[in-house]
Enzyme design. Structure first.
Site, PDB file in Angstrom:
ATOM      1  N   ASP A  12      34.821  48.495  46.989  1.00 30.03           N
ATOM      2  CA  ASP A  12      35.772  47.837  47.893  1.00 30.03           C
ATOM      3  C   ASP A  12      37.150  48.052  47.273  1.00 30.03           C
ATOM      4  OD1 ASP A  12      37.446  46.161  49.247  1.00 30.03           O
ATOM      5  OD2 ASP A  12      36.217  44.352  48.988  1.00 30.03           O
ATOM      6  N   ASN A 104      31.696  57.870  33.376  1.00 30.60           N
ATOM      7  CA  ASN A 104      30.661  57.407  34.292  1.00 30.60           C
ATOM      8  C   ASN A 104      31.204  56.164  34.998  1.00 30.60           C
ATOM      9  OD1 ASN A 104      28.272  56.031  35.254  1.00 30.60           O
ATOM     10  ND2 ASN A 104      27.116  57.427  33.961  1.00 30.60           N
ATOM     11  N   ASP A 131      26.877  44.621  52.874  1.00 36.82           N
ATOM     12  CA  ASP A 131      28.091  43.912  52.465  1.00 36.82           C
ATOM     13  C   ASP A 131      27.822  42.414  52.443  1.00 36.82           C
ATOM     14  OD1 ASP A 131      30.717  43.629  51.624  1.00 36.82           O
ATOM     15  OD2 ASP A 131      31.517  43.446  53.659  1.00 36.82           O
ATOM     16  N   TYR A 227      35.225  35.982  38.866  1.00 39.06           N
ATOM     17  CA  TYR A 227      34.810  36.271  40.233  1.00 39.06           C
ATOM     18  C   TYR A 227      35.685  37.346  40.868  1.00 39.06           C
ATOM     19  CZ  TYR A 227      33.313  36.132  44.948  1.00 39.06           C
ATOM     20  OH  TYR A 227      32.834  36.522  46.165  1.00 39.06           O
ATOM     21  N   LYS A 230      31.396  39.893  45.760  1.00 41.31           N
ATOM     22  CA  LYS A 230      29.973  40.185  45.541  1.00 41.31           C
ATOM     23  C   LYS A 230      29.778  41.675  45.316  1.00 41.31           C
ATOM     24  CE  LYS A 230      27.062  36.738  45.377  1.00 41.31           C
ATOM     25  NZ  LYS A 230      26.352  36.515  44.121  1.00 41.31           N
TER      26      LYS A 230
HETATM   27  C1  F6R Z   1      32.927  37.536  49.747  1.00 41.06           C
HETATM   28  C2  F6R Z   1      34.288  37.860  50.118  1.00 41.06           C
HETATM   29  C3  F6R Z   1      35.087  36.867  50.865  1.00 41.06           C
HETATM   30  C4  F6R Z   1      36.141  36.217  49.961  1.00 41.06           C
HETATM   31  C5  F6R Z   1      36.928  35.138  50.719  1.00 41.06           C
HETATM   32  C6  F6R Z   1      38.047  34.523  49.872  1.00 41.06           C
HETATM   33  O1  F6R Z   1      32.357  38.570  49.011  1.00 41.06           O
HETATM   34  O2  F6R Z   1      34.782  38.924  49.821  1.00 41.06           O
HETATM   35  O3  F6R Z   1      34.284  35.905  51.485  1.00 41.06           O
HETATM   36  O4  F6R Z   1      35.539  35.654  48.832  1.00 41.06           O
HETATM   37  O5  F6R Z   1      37.522  35.692  51.876  1.00 41.06           O
HETATM   38  O6  F6R Z   1      38.865  35.533  49.424  1.00 41.06           O
HETATM   39  P1  F6R Z   1      40.192  35.263  48.560  1.00 41.06           P
HETATM   40  O7  F6R Z   1      39.757  34.423  47.392  1.00 41.06           O
HETATM   41  O8  F6R Z   1      40.626  36.642  48.167  1.00 41.06           O
HETATM   42  O9  F6R Z   1      41.163  34.565  49.452  1.00 41.06           O
HETATM   43 MG    MG Z   2      36.962  42.772  49.692  1.00 37.33          MG
HETATM   44 MG    MG Z   3      32.199  43.999  50.218  1.00 37.95          MG
END
Ligand code: F6R
Ligand code: MG
Ligand code: MG
Length: 365
Positions: A12, A104, A131, A227, A230
């Protein structure tokens, strides 16, 4: 004829709006960069997306973990990040955890599934991409495909599959691996792979050594130590002629299983198989979705793709996923819609505890 390698590498590197989908400009750039390598580093390539993940499907003869192929993928992600930044796309470059390529892409953020094999007379291959969920999400399906006779008729009635399969399982927390044979070690296999956040099926082989499946096992949050979204896994499965048929490989996706991921990588929700046209995250940043592209591989060329879940045969599981989404969403911030505390360690929740730690006081005896 040299062996053919399929490398599926994804990251991503920015999306719009929010974490919903990849921008066409990124897809174009990636496709162009890979096309330029066809006849050189690569035999063939195909670029697509699942939600906010840019998916590079490449064929070549250089085997797994090839430095040049991985470097090409890394360069594609870097160039696409530049475009994403120029448009202020959301999360531009988010999965690129390292500053410079070091041989890698594994451990640098992108997810990788690769498979090297001698082409059979005719070789159907299915590429699955997801996703808003984690690598262990494939465990259920791989078990059903290669070990459940109620799913795969060939296990019972095809003599070439009758002896069963070998599963390589990775412990993604403690970084160790093990193999289990089915049917004889089925119960032990299940005792591990039922815990999908930790034990992930990496490869499946037929007992005579034929490679049948390969998945990405990278867990971003564990790699990054914070974090960063995912892990959104990919998987390659070979089919037919002594392996499960194409229909047997996609049949388990008719069961609407609940996986971890969805909003903020912190919620359980239904895993919905969709056509590529629906591989965009919407409701509550989801629900978690999977796409499947089918190819015939011919001397390394990818004949296809066929968009396997873009079919009325999967309408009912999508309906059931939507029903499950309604039911589980009603629980709001309560477990088990929200992940268990242990898994929330890998999200942004510890930040809340940090803010409020000083206000907690001991309960008097
Ligand atoms: C889950 C994902 C989204 C973000 C959410 C908050 O993998 O990508 O659900 O976690 O939109 O995003 P932020 O913290 O960037 O505002
Ligand atoms: Mg994203
Ligand atoms: Mg994704």
């Amino acid at each position: 004829m040299p062996k053919t390698t399929i490398s599926v590498i994804k990251a991503d590197v920015g999306s719009f709006p929010g974490h919903s989908r990849t921008h066409p400009k990124l897809l174009e750039k990636a496709a162009k960069m890979l096309k330029e390598q066809e006849g050189k580093l690569l035999i063939d390539s195909f670029v697509t997306h699942c939600g906010d993940d840019l998916e590079l499907i490449m064929t070549h003869t250089r085997g797994e973990d090839n430095e040049e192929v991985h470097k090409l993928a890394w360069d594609v992600f870097l160039e696409c990040t530049k475009i994403a930044k120029s448009m202020k796309l959301y999360g531009a470059g988010q999965d690129l955890l390292a500053d410079a390529f070091s041989g890698n892409v594994k451990g640098m953020g992108p997810g990788v599934a690769e498979m090297e094999f001698e082409e059979r007379g005719s070789d159907p291959v299915l590429i699955f991409m997801a996703d808003k969920t984690e690598p262990g999400a494939w465990n259920f399906f791989l078990y059903k495909i290669f070990a459940d006779p109620f799913n795969t008729a060939g296990l019972v009635i095809d003599p070439s599959m009758h002896t069963g399969f070998i599963f390589e399982v990775h412990d993604v927390i403690n970084k160790r691996r093990i193999t289990f044979k089915t049917p004889e070690e089925t119960y032990t296999l299940l005792s591990y792979i039922g815990a999908c956040s930790r034990y992930v099926i990496k490869y499946v082989w037929r007992k005579d050594g034929i490679i049948a499946a390969s998945t990405s096992t990278q867990r971003l949050n564990i790699m990054a130590g914070r974090y960063v979204g995912k892990d959104d896994p990919v998987m390659i499965v070979r089919a037919q002629s002594g392996l499960p048929s194409v229909g047997e490989v996609i049949e388990p996706f008719c069961t609407p299983i609940i996986v971890a991921g969805w909003m903020r990588g912190s919620h359980h929700g239904p895993f919905m198989p969709v056509g590529v046209c629906d591989a965009n995250m919407t409701r509550f940043d989801g629900p978690p979705r999977a796409i499947c592209l089918g190819f015939q591989v011919c001397n390394g060329k990818l004949i296809g793709p066929a968009d396997m879940f873009d079919d009325v045969g999967f309408d009912r599981v999508r309906e059931r996923c939507n029903e499950l989404a309604d039911i589980i969403r009603d629980q709001g911030p309560f477990e088990p819609h929200r992940l268990s505390l242990e898994e929330m360690e890998y999200t942004t929740l510890p930040g809340i505890e940090k803010q409020f730690r000083s206000r907690w006081e001991p309960i008097p005896e």
